[in-house]
Design a protein around this motif. Structure first.
Motif, mmCIF file in Angstrom:
data_model
loop_
_atom_site.group_PDB
_atom_site.id
_atom_site.type_symbol
_atom_site.label_atom_id
_atom_site.label_comp_id
_atom_site.label_asym_id
_atom_site.label_seq_id
_atom_site.Cartn_x
_atom_site.Cartn_y
_atom_site.Cartn_z
ATOM 1 N N GLU A 83 0.847 -1.188 0.000
ATOM 2 C CA GLU A 83 0.000 0.000 0.000
ATOM 3 C C GLU A 83 0.883 1.238 0.000
ATOM 4 O O GLU A 83 1.903 1.278 0.685
ATOM 5 C CB GLU A 83 -0.909 -0.005 1.230
ATOM 6 N N ARG B 150 0.896 5.559 0.396
ATOM 7 C CA ARG B 150 0.107 6.629 1.000
ATOM 8 C C ARG B 150 0.845 7.950 0.886
ATOM 9 O O ARG B 150 2.079 8.004 0.915
ATOM 10 C CB ARG B 150 -0.144 6.347 2.482
ATOM 11 N N ASN B 151 0.066 9.016 0.780
ATOM 12 C CA ASN B 151 0.566 10.371 0.954
ATOM 13 C C ASN B 151 -0.492 11.135 1.750
ATOM 14 O O ASN B 151 -1.530 10.563 2.091
ATOM 15 C CB ASN B 151 0.915 11.035 -0.394
ATOM 16 N N SER C 12 -4.088 10.880 -0.215
ATOM 17 C CA SER C 12 -4.688 9.686 -0.809
ATOM 18 C C SER C 12 -3.899 8.437 -0.440
ATOM 19 O O SER C 12 -2.788 8.524 0.105
ATOM 20 C CB SER C 12 -4.778 9.815 -2.330
ATOM 21 N N ALA C 13 -4.498 7.273 -0.756
ATOM 22 C CA ALA C 13 -3.859 5.979 -0.526
ATOM 23 C C ALA C 13 -4.397 4.993 -1.548
ATOM 24 O O ALA C 13 -5.525 5.131 -2.031
ATOM 25 C CB ALA C 13 -4.102 5.484 0.894
ATOM 26 N N ASN C 14 -3.585 3.982 -1.861
ATOM 27 C CA ASN C 14 -4.011 2.953 -2.805
ATOM 28 C C ASN C 14 -3.279 1.665 -2.486
ATOM 29 O O ASN C 14 -2.136 1.686 -2.018
ATOM 30 C CB ASN C 14 -3.752 3.376 -4.248
ATOM 31 N N ARG C 15 -3.951 0.520 -2.750
ATOM 32 C CA ARG C 15 -3.399 -0.788 -2.396
ATOM 33 C C ARG C 15 -3.369 -1.694 -3.623
ATOM 34 O O ARG C 15 -4.252 -1.643 -4.468
ATOM 35 C CB ARG C 15 -4.230 -1.434 -1.291
#
Length: 343
Positions: free
Chosen positions: A216, A218-219, A222-225
């Motif tokens: 995953e 992150r900043n 936002s986040a994405n996996r």
């Protein structure tokens, strides 16, 4: 009496001082009494979104506004200015075509990019030529796409091959996080994370390490996996290990041996019981006296006893050759027959 020139000189000094005081007052303008408030909505923006620099708590006697890129008033970096009397705006050298100024001094920046990150300054001027400055900071972050997990070996050999998993792509100013079975991964004796957490190394792979693995990113905005990633752990038969603990293996071996011993004991018991019963029955049959045979003698010959009679006759002839002295033929035949039955 003093000369006129001296009087003239003394009278001229206060006038020069007055002019100097007026010049200083004109050059230095004290701030307005109302303190401007600047709020960025949002201050942390995702690339491609719009940001509003909202101005509030302004006074009613303002005559103009001017926006600058940076923390100082520099005409070369002026974005846009606004004249409240004419309600006209003028673009500056730093205007990109995406900025819009409003009558209240607020500024809209559309479709922000990473290059828009930085400080922005608002300069205001009132009717008394008094000015004020307020500065805000904008931080723009990239839009995070779904990452992917890559491996140097998707079919590792159990207890032999180390595996290096990498989270792609490499992005600046992001945080990487690894998960195994939806649980966060920490450094251990078998797992190693790189300094930036982008790489996960499995030092001793077992069949329990098949996965799934997820990374995953992150900043602040936002986040994405990634999608789940699985390893195909290959069992090495030469290692003689199934991945079970020593205690579990010992328990299995003991259980198998106990089962084999129990089955062997049961088979032996059934065999002994069967053979022992047959032997007892045969012994009883061999030792049972036959009254009918003794009473009938040599003359009782049936079709089922042809072989026995023939064998008795042969023995009779042999016994007859010995020529017994005191016995009748009938007694001799009976004696021989009895010996054959005993045999």
């Amino acid at each position: 009496m003093e000369p006129a020139s001296a009087l003239s000189q003394r009278g001229h000094v206060p006038w020069q001082g007055f002019l100097l005081s007026v010049s200083l007052l004109t050059f230095w303008s004290p701030p307005t009494t109302a303190q401007l408030v600047l709020e960025l909505m949002p201050s942390n923006a995702t690339e491609g979104n719009d940001v509003l620099f909202l101005v509030s708590n302004r006074s009613d006697d303002l005559t103009g506004y001017a926006w600058y890129k940076g923390q100082t008033v520099d005409r070369r970096r002026q974005i846009v200015s606004y004249n409240t009397a004419t309600q006209n705006s003028t673009n500056g050298p730093a205007h990109s075509g995406r900025e819009t100024i409003y009558p209240n001094g607020s500024l809209l920046l559309q479709k922000v990019t990473l290059k828009d990150t930085g400080y922005y300054t608002l300069h205001v001027l009132n009717e008394h030529l008094q000015s004020d400055l307020v500065t805000g900071e904008l931080r723009v972050y990239p839009k995070l796409l779904k990452p992917t997990v890559t491996s140097n070996n998707s079919d590792p050999m159990e207890h032999k091959d180390p595996v290096v998993l990498m989270c792609e792509p490499e992005i600046q100013d992001v945080t990487y996080l690894w998960l195994i079975n939806s649980q966060s991964v920490q450094n251990s004796t078998r797992l190693e994370l790189s300094e930036d957490n982008r790489t996960l190394t499995l030092l001793n792979v077992t069949k329990n390490d098949a996965g799934p693995y997820e990374c995953e990113i992150r900043n602040p905005v936002s986040a994405n996996r990634s999608d789940p990633f699985y390893l195909n752990v290959v069992y090495d038969a030469t290692q003689g290990s199934s991945g079970l603990s020593d205690g579990a293996i010992a328990g299995i071996v003991i259980g198998v041996l106990a089962g084999i011993a129990l089955i062997a004991a049961l088979v032996y018991f059934l065999y002994i019981r069967k053979t022992g019963g047959a032997r007892d029955q045969r012994d009883l049959t061999d030792h049972k006296p036959s009254a009918s045979n003794h009473s009938q003698g040599h003359s009782d010959i049936t079709p089922n006893k042809i072989d026995e009679v023939a064998y008795s006759s042969l023995n009779f002839n042999v016994q007859e050759s010995k020529k017994p002295t005191s016995a009748s033929p009938s007694s001799t035949i009976e004696t021989v027959y009895s010996e054959v039955k005993k045999k």
